[in-house]
Enzyme design. Structure first.
Site, mmCIF file in Angstrom:
data_model
loop_
_atom_site.group_PDB
_atom_site.id
_atom_site.type_symbol
_atom_site.label_atom_id
_atom_site.label_comp_id
_atom_site.label_asym_id
_atom_site.label_seq_id
_atom_site.Cartn_x
_atom_site.Cartn_y
_atom_site.Cartn_z
ATOM 1 N N LYS A 121 0.805 -1.217 0.000
ATOM 2 C CA LYS A 121 0.000 0.000 0.000
ATOM 3 C C LYS A 121 0.839 1.269 0.000
ATOM 4 O O LYS A 121 0.312 2.345 -0.275
ATOM 5 C CB LYS A 121 -0.953 -0.004 1.194
ATOM 6 C CG LYS A 121 -1.967 -1.130 1.177
ATOM 7 C CD LYS A 121 -2.901 -1.052 -0.012
ATOM 8 C CE LYS A 121 -4.028 -2.073 0.092
ATOM 9 N NZ LYS A 121 -4.969 -1.983 -1.037
ATOM 10 N N SER A 132 -3.037 -12.426 3.666
ATOM 11 C CA SER A 132 -3.368 -12.213 2.253
ATOM 12 C C SER A 132 -2.226 -12.661 1.348
ATOM 13 O O SER A 132 -2.456 -13.118 0.224
ATOM 14 C CB SER A 132 -3.723 -10.747 1.993
ATOM 15 O OG SER A 132 -2.647 -9.901 2.327
#
Length: 308
Positions: free
Chosen positions: A49, A266
């Site tokens: 991110k 994830s």
């Protein structure tokens, strides 16, 4: 006098150029397949991110949307918020984040350390509840906030179109055959896939998402039951894999104990999806699969599954 040259690298210069990790042990039964993980925890904020956050901030500054007296506002399940908070601290702008209150304790500690203002939202509402709260704040006080809107901001996917995909292409010398990424905002998958379509349309691009609305794949969205991110384009995927949380937990432990890699849930889900893809292919087909590993395990070590 000559100006003193600057040594070292800045925070922004540390974002990107993350390594590709070859996974040998868990792919021993697939002799014609290389599975490579893009280790995004090597970014300074510890996740993929950082790329989107830096792109969104740069775009906002270019368009004079973020300046004195204006706070960056967004909804986040953790990693993008950490990236915003890190950039806000380094670049001296205030950050306000709407975050589900059930994110991991590690995420809470990191956000507090960077000094971001946090508005905790109902955990039962998940990331969608945080999105609704951020929208309400932005509408109530538009002059106070720059609503970054990571789920609908094109600067998100452009970060991966411009950097992530090109890095993978260079690191594999253009030999990758398959690309796997999870769907949260969908920026990583959408941006990288759009670039791969230009570089080599034969590359198979596979998205992965949780298999149900109630899941433990923090940061990922079950698109059928969630507020669908405006930047998401489902037509891009050659295949979409529904991932059970338990499968990701098992893979996280396998990667730790067989590859010596501590990865986030994830990331483990992405590797599980890559192996699923590989096992569907002809046994003699030379294959190079690159999976995005969004973050490491440092934000998940309080999870019970490690000891189960």
């Amino acid at each position: 006098m000559l100006a003193t040259s600057k040594h070292g690298v800045s925070l922004l210069e540390r974002i990107g150029q993350t390594p590709l990790l070859r996974l040998d042990s868990i792919t021993a039964h697939l002799p014609h397949v290389q599975i490579l993980g893009k280790a995004e925890w090597a970014n300074p904020g510890g996740s993929v991110k950082d790329r989107a956050a830096a792109s969104i901030v740069a775009d906002a500054q270019q368009h004079k949307l973020l300046g004195p007296g204006i706070s960056l506002l967004d909804a986040t399940s953790g990693n993008t918020g950490i990236a915003y908070a890190m950039l806000g601290a380094a670049m001296h702008f205030p950050v306000t984040l709407c975050v589900p209150s059930n994110v991991s304790p590690e995420r809470k500690h990191i956000l507090a350390a960077y000094g971001a203002q946090i508005i905790w939202t109902d955990p039962a509402d998940g990331s969608d509840g945080a999105i609704r709260q951020a929208r309400a704040l932005a509408a109530a006080e538009p002059g106070r906030y720059f609503y970054a809107n990571q789920y609908g901001n094109d600067a998100n996917w452009r970060a991966h179109y411009l950097t992530t995909a090109n890095e993978i292409w260079q690191q594999t010398a253009g030999t990758l055959t398959h690309f796997v990424a999870g769907l949260g905002t969908s920026g990583t998958f959408v941006g990288a896939t759009r670039r791969f379509r230009e570089l080599n349309p034969a590359i198979q691009c596979i998205s992965m998402q949780p298999d149900s609305p109630f899941h433990g794949l923090e940061g990922l969205k079950h698109m059928a039951s969630a507020i669908v991110p405006p930047i998401y384009d489902p037509s891009l995927a050659d295949q979409d894999i529904a991932m059970p949380t338990e499968t990701a937990y098992v893979m996280a432990k396998r990667l730790a104990r067989e590859e010596g890699l501590l990865v986030g849930v994830s990331s483990a889900a992405a590797i599980a999806a890559a192996i699923q893809v590989a096992e569907q292919l002809p046994t003699n087909q030379e294959t190079v699969i690159v999976a995005i590993l969004p973050d490491g395990a440092d934000k998940y070590l309080s999870e019970r599954f490690w000891n189960e």
